[in-house]
Design a protein around this motif. Structure first.
Motif, PDB file in Angstrom:
ATOM      1  N   ILE A  73       0.727  -1.248  -0.170  1.00 20.43           N
ATOM      2  CA  ILE A  73      -0.044   0.043  -0.028  1.00 20.43           C
ATOM      3  C   ILE A  73       0.742   1.272   0.033  1.00 20.43           C
ATOM      4  O   ILE A  73       0.283   2.291  -0.348  1.00 20.43           O
ATOM      5  CB  ILE A  73      -0.701  -0.002   1.243  1.00 20.43           C
ATOM      6  N   LYS A  74       2.246   1.118   0.194  1.00 21.27           N
ATOM      7  CA  LYS A  74       2.837   2.420   0.407  1.00 21.27           C
ATOM      8  C   LYS A  74       3.334   2.891  -0.817  1.00 21.27           C
ATOM      9  O   LYS A  74       3.740   4.181  -1.007  1.00 21.27           O
ATOM     10  CB  LYS A  74       4.146   2.150   1.100  1.00 21.27           C
ATOM     11  N   ARG A  75       3.118   2.031  -2.013  1.00 19.12           N
ATOM     12  CA  ARG A  75       3.311   2.428  -3.430  1.00 19.12           C
ATOM     13  C   ARG A  75       2.479   3.330  -3.838  1.00 19.12           C
ATOM     14  O   ARG A  75       2.554   4.169  -4.701  1.00 19.12           O
ATOM     15  CB  ARG A  75       3.260   1.075  -4.236  1.00 19.12           C
ATOM     16  N   THR A  76       1.056   3.562  -3.247  1.00 16.15           N
ATOM     17  CA  THR A  76       0.073   4.378  -3.644  1.00 16.15           C
ATOM     18  C   THR A  76       0.268   5.690  -2.778  1.00 16.15           C
ATOM     19  O   THR A  76       0.208   6.776  -3.582  1.00 16.15           O
ATOM     20  CB  THR A  76      -1.228   3.858  -3.301  1.00 16.15           C
ATOM     21  N   ASN A  77       0.379   5.719  -1.586  1.00 12.98           N
ATOM     22  CA  ASN A  77       0.625   6.784  -0.680  1.00 12.98           C
ATOM     23  C   ASN A  77       1.550   6.450   0.602  1.00 12.98           C
ATOM     24  O   ASN A  77       0.802   5.907   1.642  1.00 12.98           O
ATOM     25  CB  ASN A  77      -0.434   7.797  -0.501  1.00 12.98           C
ATOM     26  N   GLU A  78       2.639   6.802   0.747  1.00 13.31           N
ATOM     27  CA  GLU A  78       3.735   6.197   1.838  1.00 13.31           C
ATOM     28  C   GLU A  78       3.118   6.790   2.947  1.00 13.31           C
ATOM     29  O   GLU A  78       3.057   6.271   4.012  1.00 13.31           O
ATOM     30  CB  GLU A  78       4.855   6.485   1.569  1.00 13.31           C
ATOM     31  N   ALA A  79       2.874   8.219   2.993  1.00 13.75           N
ATOM     32  CA  ALA A  79       2.341   8.834   4.492  1.00 13.75           C
ATOM     33  C   ALA A  79       0.919   8.267   4.948  1.00 13.75           C
ATOM     34  O   ALA A  79       0.699   7.922   5.922  1.00 13.75           O
ATOM     35  CB  ALA A  79       2.109  10.340   4.002  1.00 13.75           C
ATOM     36  N   VAL A  80      -0.110   7.853   4.102  1.00 11.53           N
ATOM     37  CA  VAL A  80      -1.252   7.551   4.545  1.00 11.53           C
ATOM     38  C   VAL A  80      -1.110   6.067   4.889  1.00 11.53           C
ATOM     39  O   VAL A  80      -1.395   5.412   5.835  1.00 11.53           O
ATOM     40  CB  VAL A  80      -2.369   7.173   3.268  1.00 11.53           C
ATOM     41  N   ALA A  81       0.055   5.131   3.897  1.00 14.75           N
ATOM     42  CA  ALA A  81       0.221   3.757   4.518  1.00 14.75           C
ATOM     43  C   ALA A  81       0.768   3.870   5.964  1.00 14.75           C
ATOM     44  O   ALA A  81       0.465   3.007   6.882  1.00 14.75           O
ATOM     45  CB  ALA A  81       1.364   3.214   3.641  1.00 14.75           C
ATOM     46  N   LEU A  82       1.693   4.845   6.232  1.00 15.62           N
ATOM     47  CA  LEU A  82       2.530   4.948   7.671  1.00 15.62           C
ATOM     48  C   LEU A  82       1.370   5.302   8.735  1.00 15.62           C
ATOM     49  O   LEU A  82       1.416   4.564   9.775  1.00 15.62           O
ATOM     50  CB  LEU A  82       3.359   6.077   7.573  1.00 15.62           C
ATOM     51  N   GLY A  83       0.328   5.975   8.337  1.00 15.16           N
ATOM     52  CA  GLY A  83      -0.733   6.495   9.130  1.00 15.16           C
ATOM     53  C   GLY A  83      -1.479   5.241   9.686  1.00 15.16           C
ATOM     54  O   GLY A  83      -2.017   4.847  10.671  1.00 15.16           O
ATOM     55  N   TYR A  84      -1.729   4.303   8.588  1.00 10.35           N
ATOM     56  CA  TYR A  84      -2.584   3.166   8.533  1.00 10.35           C
ATOM     57  C   TYR A  84      -1.861   1.889   9.564  1.00 10.35           C
ATOM     58  O   TYR A  84      -2.471   1.597  10.430  1.00 10.35           O
ATOM     59  CB  TYR A  84      -2.757   2.289   7.470  1.00 10.35           C
ATOM     60  N   VAL A  85      -0.336   1.989   9.460  1.00 10.78           N
ATOM     61  CA  VAL A  85       0.217   1.024  10.259  1.00 10.78           C
ATOM     62  C   VAL A  85       0.354   1.626  11.642  1.00 10.78           C
ATOM     63  O   VAL A  85       0.182   0.806  12.510  1.00 10.78           O
ATOM     64  CB  VAL A  85       1.745   1.126   9.787  1.00 10.78           C
TER      65      VAL A  85
END
Length: 237
Positions: A73-85
């Motif tokens: 999912i970080k390939r789409t938007n790493e900042a949002v992916a980090l927020g998800y984690v």
């Protein structure tokens, strides 16, 4: 593609583990959650201990889903992916902390079974667990659901209807948790159950899709984003 397929399978299994452990733990907690005199009783406490163990496994599986999905999912938007984690980890932490009060009840029923005020103390421990359940699987889960559904909707790694379930279910379960917090609805009620259906369906559909199909390939995802040539060409009369 093999790595992505393995990631999808691992994430799908972990999502199913979260459902099995959470539902089973809730059923095992029945004696301590429904009986305010459990702390002074003499019944078996093994179901409560098993429920606590399952909730620890639940917390580990919650973190596992985030870790498994992050590389994709970080390939789409790493900042949002980090927020998800981060939010998924917070949810797991709240679940794990919520286990402790019920474990304390099993200890107190041995150490201070007849002291005055023991029953209210047991009720306070159960209330603490219930509040943790409200904050974690309702408020925090509702937020991280929206983040993951947004990323999957943008990337088209899964069918659009699955992402839509998450985008609908996340806000609904968050709103339900907020209503419960302010006493507008009961934590165990028809309204709370109805609000949880979309997010439950989202996680089950997502898990099964990842297990059976895996993530869409880049070509399939691109085809879902871009209209086909036949839809762009004008009709020749």
């Amino acid at each position: 593609m093999t790595s992505t397929r393995t990631t999808a399978t691992a994430a799908g299994v972990l999502f199913l583990v979260t459902h099995v452990t959470s539902v089973t733990a809730l059923a095992l907690y029945g004696p301590v959650l429904s009986n305010k005199h459990f702390i002074t009783g003499s019944g078996p406490e093994t179901p409560v201990l098993l429920g606590a163990l399952l909730e620890v496994l639940l917390a580990l599986a919650i973190v596992g889903t985030a870790v498994a999905l992050f590389p994709v999912i970080k390939r789409t938007n790493e900042a949002v992916a980090l927020g998800y984690v981060g939010l998924r980890t917070l949810e797991a932490a709240v679940v794990a902390v919520g286990v402790v009060p019920l474990l304390a009840v099993t200890t107190l029923r041995h150490d201070v079974p007849t002291q005055s005020g023991t029953v209210p103390l047991g009720e306070a421990m159960v209330a603490l667990h219930n509040w943790m359940f409200l904050v974690g699987p309702s408020l925090v889960c509702g937020t991280n659901t929206v983040l993951l559904a947004y990323l999957l909707h943008r990337s088209r790694l899964v069918p659009r209807f699955i992402a839509a379930l998450g985008l609908i279910g996340g806000p609904l379960v968050f709103a339900s948790g907020t209503a419960q917090m302010f006493g507008l609805i009961d934590q165990i009620s028809v309204w709370a159950a109805l609000a949880a259906i979309p997010v439950f369906a989202w996680e089950i559909c997502l898990a099964l899709f990842m297990l059976v199909k895996g993530f869409r390939t880049p070509a399939e995802a691109h085809a879902a984003l871009v209209p086909s040539a036949s839809t762009l060409e004008p009709t020749v009369l």
